[in-house]
Design an enzyme around this catalytic site. Sequence first.
Site, short mmCIF file in Angstrom:
data_model
loop_
_atom_site.label_atom_id
_atom_site.label_comp_id
_atom_site.label_asym_id
_atom_site.label_seq_id
_atom_site.Cartn_x
_atom_site.Cartn_y
_atom_site.Cartn_z
N GLN A 79 0.70 -1.47 0.17
CA GLN A 79 0.17 0.11 0.02
C GLN A 79 0.87 1.18 -0.05
O GLN A 79 2.22 1.21 0.32
CB GLN A 79 -1.03 -0.05 1.25
CG GLN A 79 -2.08 -0.90 1.15
CD GLN A 79 -2.81 -0.83 2.37
OE1 GLN A 79 -2.91 -1.72 3.34
NE2 GLN A 79 -3.50 0.38 2.62
N HIS A 80 0.35 2.40 -0.29
CA HIS A 80 0.84 3.68 -0.15
C HIS A 80 1.78 4.35 -0.77
O HIS A 80 2.13 5.52 -0.90
CB HIS A 80 1.22 3.83 1.48
CG HIS A 80 0.11 3.52 2.34
ND1 HIS A 80 -1.02 3.82 2.69
CD2 HIS A 80 0.27 2.76 3.52
CE1 HIS A 80 -1.76 3.45 3.66
NE2 HIS A 80 -0.75 2.57 4.00
N ASP A 239 -2.30 -4.84 -0.54
CA ASP A 239 -2.09 -6.35 -0.12
C ASP A 239 -2.82 -6.64 1.22
O ASP A 239 -3.17 -7.61 1.28
CB ASP A 239 -0.54 -6.48 0.13
CG ASP A 239 0.20 -5.36 1.15
OD1 ASP A 239 -0.29 -4.60 1.55
OD2 ASP A 239 1.32 -5.61 1.44
O1 5SP Z 1 1.63 0.46 4.98
C1 5SP Z 1 1.10 -0.57 5.01
C2 5SP Z 1 -0.31 -0.98 5.68
O2 5SP Z 1 -0.85 0.55 5.80
C3 5SP Z 1 1.93 -2.06 4.86
O3 5SP Z 1 1.07 -3.20 5.33
C4 5SP Z 1 2.12 -2.14 3.28
O4 5SP Z 1 1.07 -2.49 2.71
C5 5SP Z 1 3.29 -3.14 3.10
O5 5SP Z 1 3.01 -4.39 3.30
P1 5SP Z 1 3.85 -5.90 3.35
O6 5SP Z 1 4.87 -5.54 2.37
O7 5SP Z 1 4.73 -5.60 4.48
O8 5SP Z 1 3.06 -6.87 3.18
#
Ligand code: 5SP
Length: 477
Positions: A79-80, A239
Amino acid sequence: MTAAEGPLVVGVDSSTQSTKVLVVDSASGAVVARGQAPHQVTAAHDSDPEVWWEALTAALAQCGEPARRAAAVAVAGQQHGLVTLGADGRPVRNALLWNDTRSAPQRDRLLADLGGPEAWAERVGSVPAASFTVTKWAWLTEHEPDAAAATRAVRLPHDYLTGRLAGHPVTAGTTDRGDVSGSGWWSTATESYDEGVLSHVGLDPALLPRVVGQGEAAGTVAEGLPLPAGIPVAAGTGDNMAGALGLGLVSGTPVLSLGTSGTVYAVSERRPSDPTGTVAGFADAGSAFLPLACTLNCTLAVDRFAALLGRDREAVEAGGEAVVLPFLDGERTPDLPYASGLLHGLRHDTSAGQLLQAAYDGAVFALLKALDLVLDEGADPEAPILLIGGGARGTAWRETVRRLSGRPVRVPVAEELVALGAAAQAAGLLLGREAAAVARDWDTASGPSLPAVARDEAALERLGATLADADALLRRH
Ligand SMILES: O=C(CO)[C@@H](O)[C@H](O)COP(=O)(O)O
Ligand SMILES: Nc1ncnc2c1ncn2[C@@H]1O[C@H](COP(=O)(O)OP(=O)(O)O)[C@@H](O)[C@H]1O
């Protein structure tokens, strides 16, 4: 391997450390083929989106012939992240990732300029952390104005990959309701882009992707890929939203995901709005919500401790009174973007194994503190925690969550629940069904349940007290 009973679907998880691809039988949920390729993340927490694309095509190619027979595909992504594309559709610079805290000063200013945390929570659904895309765009315009001026499209990581699969021109990208709710410029109250926020940060709404509606495809697969051209590309999502789909999650069940990030979340029908900022009020990939708390320091931070101590990650020992706050990357929950790691309570007889255990405890502590906040009032306190992500494979992680939560823990047998969620989304599109219901039919959330053990109140008390006492140190920058 038994023959597939239904059309094959492809689910992609493009997360921080790697891309994973599953080819799944849409009738049974059986995994028919899988592939994985690593990403390179710089020490500054940025990543070249072209590398994600190369990893995606490499992982797809590893899936071989089943991928070339697939009938639909969907991409879930970290995300983000801020992906900025130029007129030629290529990234203007590396993407700033979710775990990059350089935009903390811009975040502070955005909070102050637009009415403070409570107003933000009410307006867009979340108090933005320095992870949120809006803070990264504000950083870019301030520090790299030429890159911002050259940007013709702003995308999230999964939007970028979905667009490349579908061969979208730079002017016609798509996103989805779940992932866009983590941007900071899309409101869960109005279900639309917030033009006031966008104008405040100087971002032209025309540079943003269209939010794909429920049951609608983002496009069809372009020519020349290790997938059949012309098959539907589903909307994709973030994700964590895909993890919820992959588990067929219903409200009242908490999920703890142990990956590069640690996350704790639940599905809710009620729109979240937490003015403390602990819980991000995300939308899910359907029509509900996904209240979620996220830490920046989870498996990578604990693995770093193990490496520093020269121990295997499972070589933990009980006892001692050491406390580790493993904030190697700064932290988001609690909101301490400038913090570094802290060790307290070291004695002559503290063993290396006890120190490693303290790092696990520190990583799990903040997630468990947020657990009750992501659940709706009245949720069953005895419901097992669903443990997913790479860390869920480790005994030390499982036992730490049991000991500090005092709740039963269930570890689904199905692995790669994010990629599985993307596959369920692709199957849902193909079959005209709700993706989470498809995953429930696949029975993805079942697995051995570890019974509850007594909660280690002394360890929780030590962690809470150290965090409070070290506050000034953890805020110093
Ligand atoms: O910033 C967040 C949720 O807000 C994180 O959960 C990212 O989405 C990264 O995820 P992973 O790579 O650790 O699965
Ligand atoms: N058997 C295992 N035991 C404990 N941890 C593991 C195991 N296998 C992988 N991991 C951890 O999983 C992490 C990767 O998790 P993953 O969910 O794939 O991350 P991401 O989705 O953020 O890229 C690694 O940092 C590693 O520490």
